[in-house]
Design an enzyme around this catalytic site. Structure first.
Site, short mmCIF file in Angstrom:
data_model
loop_
_atom_site.label_atom_id
_atom_site.label_comp_id
_atom_site.label_asym_id
_atom_site.label_seq_id
_atom_site.Cartn_x
_atom_site.Cartn_y
_atom_site.Cartn_z
N LYS A 13 40.61 34.06 35.15
CA LYS A 13 39.41 34.21 34.05
C LYS A 13 39.48 35.07 32.80
O LYS A 13 39.17 34.74 31.75
CB LYS A 13 38.30 34.20 34.60
CG LYS A 13 37.83 35.74 35.34
CD LYS A 13 36.25 35.49 36.07
CE LYS A 13 36.06 36.94 36.34
NZ LYS A 13 36.92 37.87 37.10
N ARG A 88 28.18 40.67 38.44
CA ARG A 88 29.09 40.57 39.87
C ARG A 88 27.78 40.38 40.79
O ARG A 88 28.19 39.86 41.89
CB ARG A 88 29.94 41.60 40.07
CG ARG A 88 31.12 41.80 39.17
CD ARG A 88 31.95 42.98 39.78
NE ARG A 88 32.77 43.45 38.62
CZ ARG A 88 34.13 43.04 38.23
NH1 ARG A 88 34.70 41.92 39.46
NH2 ARG A 88 34.88 43.47 37.55
N ARG A 127 54.05 35.72 43.99
CA ARG A 127 54.29 36.65 42.82
C ARG A 127 55.19 38.02 43.28
O ARG A 127 54.68 38.49 44.38
CB ARG A 127 52.80 37.08 42.32
CG ARG A 127 53.05 37.37 40.97
CD ARG A 127 51.74 37.52 40.16
NE ARG A 127 50.72 38.34 40.72
CZ ARG A 127 49.34 38.27 40.00
NH1 ARG A 127 49.08 37.82 38.91
NH2 ARG A 127 48.45 39.43 40.68
N ARG A 156 53.28 43.21 45.13
CA ARG A 156 52.19 44.45 45.23
C ARG A 156 51.49 44.24 46.20
O ARG A 156 51.24 43.40 46.95
CB ARG A 156 51.37 44.34 43.98
CG ARG A 156 52.29 44.63 42.50
CD ARG A 156 51.25 44.59 41.30
NE ARG A 156 50.07 43.70 41.65
CZ ARG A 156 48.95 43.61 41.04
NH1 ARG A 156 48.54 44.55 40.41
NH2 ARG A 156 47.94 42.79 41.36
N ARG A 167 39.53 40.42 49.53
CA ARG A 167 38.74 40.48 47.97
C ARG A 167 38.06 38.99 47.80
O ARG A 167 36.86 39.02 47.47
CB ARG A 167 39.85 40.41 46.95
CG ARG A 167 40.52 41.59 46.53
CD ARG A 167 41.00 41.70 45.24
NE ARG A 167 41.74 40.73 44.78
CZ ARG A 167 43.36 40.74 45.03
NH1 ARG A 167 43.86 41.78 45.43
NH2 ARG A 167 44.08 39.75 44.71
#
Ligand SMILES: [Zn+2]
Length: 224
Positions: A13, A88, A127, A156, A167
């Site tokens: 986003k 949020r 990734r 990561r 998350r």
């Protein structure tokens, strides 16, 4: 046009927000950037935020909203803004609505970047990031070398499947009520008895499509 971006981390986003802001010729305001600017400029609210951070506390919503209101009142924001990471939770959505109404404005559109959890895990865990220069690579194995600096590519911690799922859980718990809150208000668009109340237009976007295609869908959804 005041636009709120909603979507889980990793849904892209930020990138789309930049594109939309450029297309509409309005600034993109992200909470972190606005907060850092206020701290650097040592505004009274910026100093309050800094004191909270130095104590190791979260910056209170009221302080963040005050800083956001100052940014929204800047002449550069008069034609509208793209707000990233500003809302949020439901109390933050209520606070933003209040601040905007004090400025004689409202949220005109909510862009919801939707992504399935399994797809997000697949995308992010594919990734690898260079340990030395932080360049991200998609579809490269950890352990291979960076094209730019020959540093080692690693995955990561944030891109590990378990971290992504955690998350997503936090996002769903906090943000789904926000979507419902905006959708409830947007429905009054179709209610002939409440014509005066212009709730925001809620535009749902599949966040994992082609990046140019998404920009097209979004701008069309906004009627631009
Ligand atoms: Zn590198």
């Amino acid at each position: 046009m005041n636009i709120v971006l909603l979507g889980p981390p990793g849904a892209g986003k930020g990138t789309q927000g930049e594109r939309i802001a450029t297309r509409l010729g309005i600034p993109k305001l992200a909470t972190g950037d606005v907060l850092r600017a206020a701290v650097t400029q040592k505004t009274p609210l910026g100093l309050e935020a800094k004191a909270a951070m130095e104590r190791g506390d979260l910056v209170p919503d009221a302080v963040i909203l005050g800083i956001m209101k100052e940014a929204l009142a800047e002449p550069g924001s008069a034609r509208g803004v793209v707000l990233d990471g500003v809302v949020r939770t439901v109390p933050q959505a209520e606070g933003l609505a209040r601040v905007l109404s004090e400025l004689g404005r409202q949220v005109d559109a909510v862009l919801l970047f939707e992504v399935g959890e399994d797809e997000l895990v697949r995308r992010l865990s594919a990734r690898a990031t260079c340990e030395s220069c932080q360049t991200p690579y998609t579809g490269r194995e950890p352990g291979t070398k960076c094209d730019k600096c020959s540093g080692k590519l690693v995955r990561r911690k944030d891109d590990e499947p378990e971290a992504i799922r955690s998350r997503m859980r936090a996002y769903r718990e906090q943000t789904e009520p926000v979507v419902a809150w905006y959708e409830k208000r947007s429905r009054t668009h179709d209610d002939p008895n409440e014509r005066d109340h212009n709730g925001p237009r809620v535009v749902r976007v599949n966040a994992l499509g082609d990046i140019d295609e998404i920009t097209k869908i979004v701008t069309k959804g906004l009627g631009k």
